[in-house]
Design a protein around this motif. Structure first.
Motif, PDB file in Angstrom:
ATOM      1  N   THR A   1      30.356  46.554  27.720  1.00  0.00           N
ATOM      2  CA  THR A   1      31.459  47.186  26.969  1.00  0.00           C
ATOM      3  C   THR A   1      31.004  48.363  26.121  1.00  0.00           C
ATOM      4  OG1 THR A   1      31.224  45.780  24.997  1.00  0.00           O
ATOM      5  CG2 THR A   1      32.621  44.951  26.811  1.00  0.00           C
ATOM      6  N   GLY A   2      29.715  48.455  25.844  1.00  0.00           N
ATOM      7  CA  GLY A   2      29.213  49.487  24.951  1.00  0.00           C
ATOM      8  C   GLY A   2      29.281  49.110  23.484  1.00  0.00           C
ATOM      9  N   VAL A   3      29.785  47.911  23.167  1.00  0.00           N
ATOM     10  CA  VAL A   3      29.877  47.448  21.785  1.00  0.00           C
ATOM     11  C   VAL A   3      28.582  46.736  21.414  1.00  0.00           C
ATOM     12  CG1 VAL A   3      31.122  45.979  20.147  1.00  0.00           C
ATOM     13  CG2 VAL A   3      32.380  47.222  21.925  1.00  0.00           C
ATOM     14  N   ALA A   4      27.917  47.201  20.366  1.00  0.00           N
ATOM     15  CA  ALA A   4      26.671  46.593  19.924  1.00  0.00           C
ATOM     16  C   ALA A   4      26.953  45.294  19.167  1.00  0.00           C
ATOM     17  CB  ALA A   4      25.897  47.561  19.028  1.00  0.00           C
ATOM     18  N   VAL A   5      25.937  44.452  19.082  1.00  0.00           N
ATOM     19  CA  VAL A   5      26.060  43.186  18.362  1.00  0.00           C
ATOM     20  C   VAL A   5      25.092  43.177  17.187  1.00  0.00           C
ATOM     21  CG1 VAL A   5      25.820  40.679  18.477  1.00  0.00           C
ATOM     22  CG2 VAL A   5      26.797  41.934  20.420  1.00  0.00           C
ATOM     23  N   GLY A   6      25.669  43.049  15.989  1.00  0.00           N
ATOM     24  CA  GLY A   6      24.880  42.896  14.778  1.00  0.00           C
ATOM     25  C   GLY A   6      25.141  41.544  14.157  1.00  0.00           C
ATOM     26  N   THR A   7      24.364  41.217  13.128  1.00  0.00           N
ATOM     27  CA  THR A   7      24.543  39.944  12.454  1.00  0.00           C
ATOM     28  C   THR A   7      24.170  40.065  10.985  1.00  0.00           C
ATOM     29  OG1 THR A   7      24.138  37.557  12.670  1.00  0.00           O
ATOM     30  CG2 THR A   7      22.217  39.017  12.834  1.00  0.00           C
ATOM     31  N   VAL A   8      24.316  38.960  10.280  1.00  0.00           N
ATOM     32  CA  VAL A   8      24.039  38.918   8.844  1.00  0.00           C
ATOM     33  C   VAL A   8      22.782  38.100   8.582  1.00  0.00           C
ATOM     34  CG1 VAL A   8      26.363  39.352   8.016  1.00  0.00           C
ATOM     35  CG2 VAL A   8      25.727  37.033   8.683  1.00  0.00           C
ATOM     36  N   ILE A   9      22.104  38.450   7.499  1.00  0.00           N
ATOM     37  CA  ILE A   9      20.847  37.809   7.122  1.00  0.00           C
ATOM     38  C   ILE A   9      20.945  37.390   5.651  1.00  0.00           C
ATOM     39  CG2 ILE A   9      18.351  38.100   6.868  1.00  0.00           C
ATOM     40  CD1 ILE A   9      19.319  38.232   9.796  1.00  0.00           C
ATOM     41  N   GLY A  10      20.582  36.141   5.357  1.00  0.00           N
ATOM     42  CA  GLY A  10      20.661  35.654   3.979  1.00  0.00           C
ATOM     43  C   GLY A  10      22.084  35.612   3.472  1.00  0.00           C
ATOM     44  N   PHE A  11      23.006  35.349   4.362  1.00  0.00           N
ATOM     45  CA  PHE A  11      24.436  35.488   4.090  1.00  0.00           C
ATOM     46  C   PHE A  11      25.002  34.153   3.608  1.00  0.00           C
ATOM     47  CE2 PHE A  11      28.885  36.233   5.380  1.00  0.00           C
ATOM     48  CZ  PHE A  11      29.051  37.569   5.054  1.00  0.00           C
ATOM     49  N   PRO A  12      25.934  34.145   2.621  1.00  0.00           N
ATOM     50  CA  PRO A  12      26.472  35.320   1.917  1.00  0.00           C
ATOM     51  C   PRO A  12      25.873  35.577   0.549  1.00  0.00           C
ATOM     52  CG  PRO A  12      27.917  33.467   1.540  1.00  0.00           C
ATOM     53  CD  PRO A  12      26.764  32.949   2.381  1.00  0.00           C
ATOM     54  N   HIS A  13      24.905  34.759   0.092  1.00  0.00           N
ATOM     55  CA  HIS A  13      24.479  34.843  -1.303  1.00  0.00           C
ATOM     56  C   HIS A  13      23.177  35.600  -1.526  1.00  0.00           C
ATOM     57  CE1 HIS A  13      27.007  30.993  -1.547  1.00  0.00           C
ATOM     58  NE2 HIS A  13      27.719  31.987  -2.043  1.00  0.00           N
ATOM     59  N   GLY A  14      22.366  35.777  -0.474  1.00  0.00           N
ATOM     60  CA  GLY A  14      21.134  36.535  -0.616  1.00  0.00           C
ATOM     61  C   GLY A  14      19.992  35.789  -1.269  1.00  0.00           C
ATOM     62  N   THR A  15      20.188  34.495  -1.560  1.00  0.00           N
ATOM     63  CA  THR A  15      19.199  33.770  -2.349  1.00  0.00           C
ATOM     64  C   THR A  15      18.209  32.965  -1.520  1.00  0.00           C
ATOM     65  OG1 THR A  15      20.867  32.026  -2.610  1.00  0.00           O
ATOM     66  CG2 THR A  15      20.638  33.613  -4.406  1.00  0.00           C
ATOM     67  N   THR A  16      18.306  33.038  -0.194  1.00  0.00           N
ATOM     68  CA  THR A  16      17.270  32.407   0.615  1.00  0.00           C
ATOM     69  C   THR A  16      15.942  33.145   0.413  1.00  0.00           C
ATOM     70  OG1 THR A  16      18.072  33.755   2.454  1.00  0.00           O
ATOM     71  CG2 THR A  16      18.774  31.467   2.398  1.00  0.00           C
ATOM     72  N   SER A  17      14.849  32.457   0.702  1.00  0.00           N
ATOM     73  CA  SER A  17      13.537  33.071   0.521  1.00  0.00           C
ATOM     74  C   SER A  17      13.356  34.246   1.479  1.00  0.00           C
ATOM     75  CB  SER A  17      12.436  32.039   0.771  1.00  0.00           C
ATOM     76  OG  SER A  17      12.414  31.668   2.139  1.00  0.00           O
ATOM     77  N   THR A  18      12.425  35.101   1.119  1.00  0.00           N
ATOM     78  CA  THR A  18      12.100  36.209   2.012  1.00  0.00           C
ATOM     79  C   THR A  18      11.626  35.691   3.363  1.00  0.00           C
ATOM     80  OG1 THR A  18      11.550  37.677   0.164  1.00  0.00           O
ATOM     81  CG2 THR A  18      10.615  38.223   2.319  1.00  0.00           C
ATOM     82  N   ALA A  19      10.828  34.631   3.356  1.00  0.00           N
ATOM     83  CA  ALA A  19      10.338  34.066   4.615  1.00  0.00           C
ATOM     84  C   ALA A  19      11.495  33.582   5.482  1.00  0.00           C
ATOM     85  CB  ALA A  19       9.381  32.913   4.328  1.00  0.00           C
TER      86      ALA A  19
END
Length: 238
Positions: A59-77
């Motif tokens: 289709t030409g539509v790229a697929v993205g996703t979220v990281i550490g969502f939705p609060h951002g408080t997961t560890s960097t690892a």
């Protein structure tokens, strides 16, 4: 009033498919909307990446996703591990949530290192940093934007859409003013109409996160055909 063609507007849209209650049938309906309107990409839940890649193939539509969502408080690892799995599943763009508490605390080195680690894990793929502007004051938004650039990310983004509030023209302008030309701005949260889209683009955004793609692009199509968009306003009035 400044206008933009349907095709050009679609090329700015990341169609959001992130609500936790969505069933597979709901997700498929949203993926089909993204394909029908030929948006730039979808932004899906991590568990939906592989399915979205398969359904949107060709289709030409790229697929993205979220990281550490939705609060951002997961560890960097944990964020790095999410990116690596998402890459393996076929995602090509990553919208990470900043460590909001660290940003509010003034722990700039922590914030920058967290961003830089995700950018490195993304291996050259586009990385966007979500600040969650509704939880920040102007100084924190400006500083978060600068730290996004320092961490090497490609975009600074307003909101997750899950913390109340959303993108505003003043916040987009503030973010744009605090990063260099190599960093773009994504307006996300509350972008629901053609008028909203115009206003955010006029303020300096180059990407829009929205679940209202069909409404926005339907209005753009009417404008292309010589009609008036529902609720269209002069972007200069924002």
């Amino acid at each position: 009033m400044a206008t933009i063609t349907e095709r050009d507007l679609a090329a700015t849209i990341d169609h959001a498919i992130l609500k936790p209650e969505l069933t597979r049938a709901d997700v498929d309906a949203e993926l089909d909307i993204a394909a029908e309107w030929r948006v730039f990409s979808v932004c899906v839940r991590p568990s939906d990446i592989a399915h979205a890649v398969a359904r949107l193939d060709g289709t030409g539509v790229a697929v993205g996703t979220v990281i550490g969502f939705p609060h951002g408080t997961t560890s960097t690892a944990a964020k790095v591990a999410e990116v690596r799995q998402a890459l393996a599943d076929g995602a090509t763009e990553f919208d990470m949530v900043v460590n909001i508490g660290a940003l509010r605390s003034g722990f700039d080195d922590v914030v920058t290192a967290d961003i830089a680690a995700v950018v490195a894990a993304a291996s050259g793929h586009v990385t966007k940093v979500i600040l969650e502007t509704s939880l920040l004051d102007d100084e924190q938004i400006a500083r978060g934007s600068r730290l996004t650039e320092a961490g090497g990310a490609d975009f600074v983004k307003t909101s997750t859409g899950f913390a109340g509030g959303g993108a505003t023209v003043p916040h987009v302008e503030l973010m744009r003013a605090n990063v260099g030309p190599g960093v773009q701005v994504k307006a996300s949260g509350g972008v629901r109409s053609y008028a909203d889209a115009l206003a955010m683009l006029a303020a300096g955004a180059t990407r829009l996160g929205t679940s209202g793609s069909a409404v926005i692009l339907g209005e753009a199509r009417r404008v292309d055909a010589g009609g008036d968009a529902v609720g269209a306003v002069d972007a200069s009035s924002y």
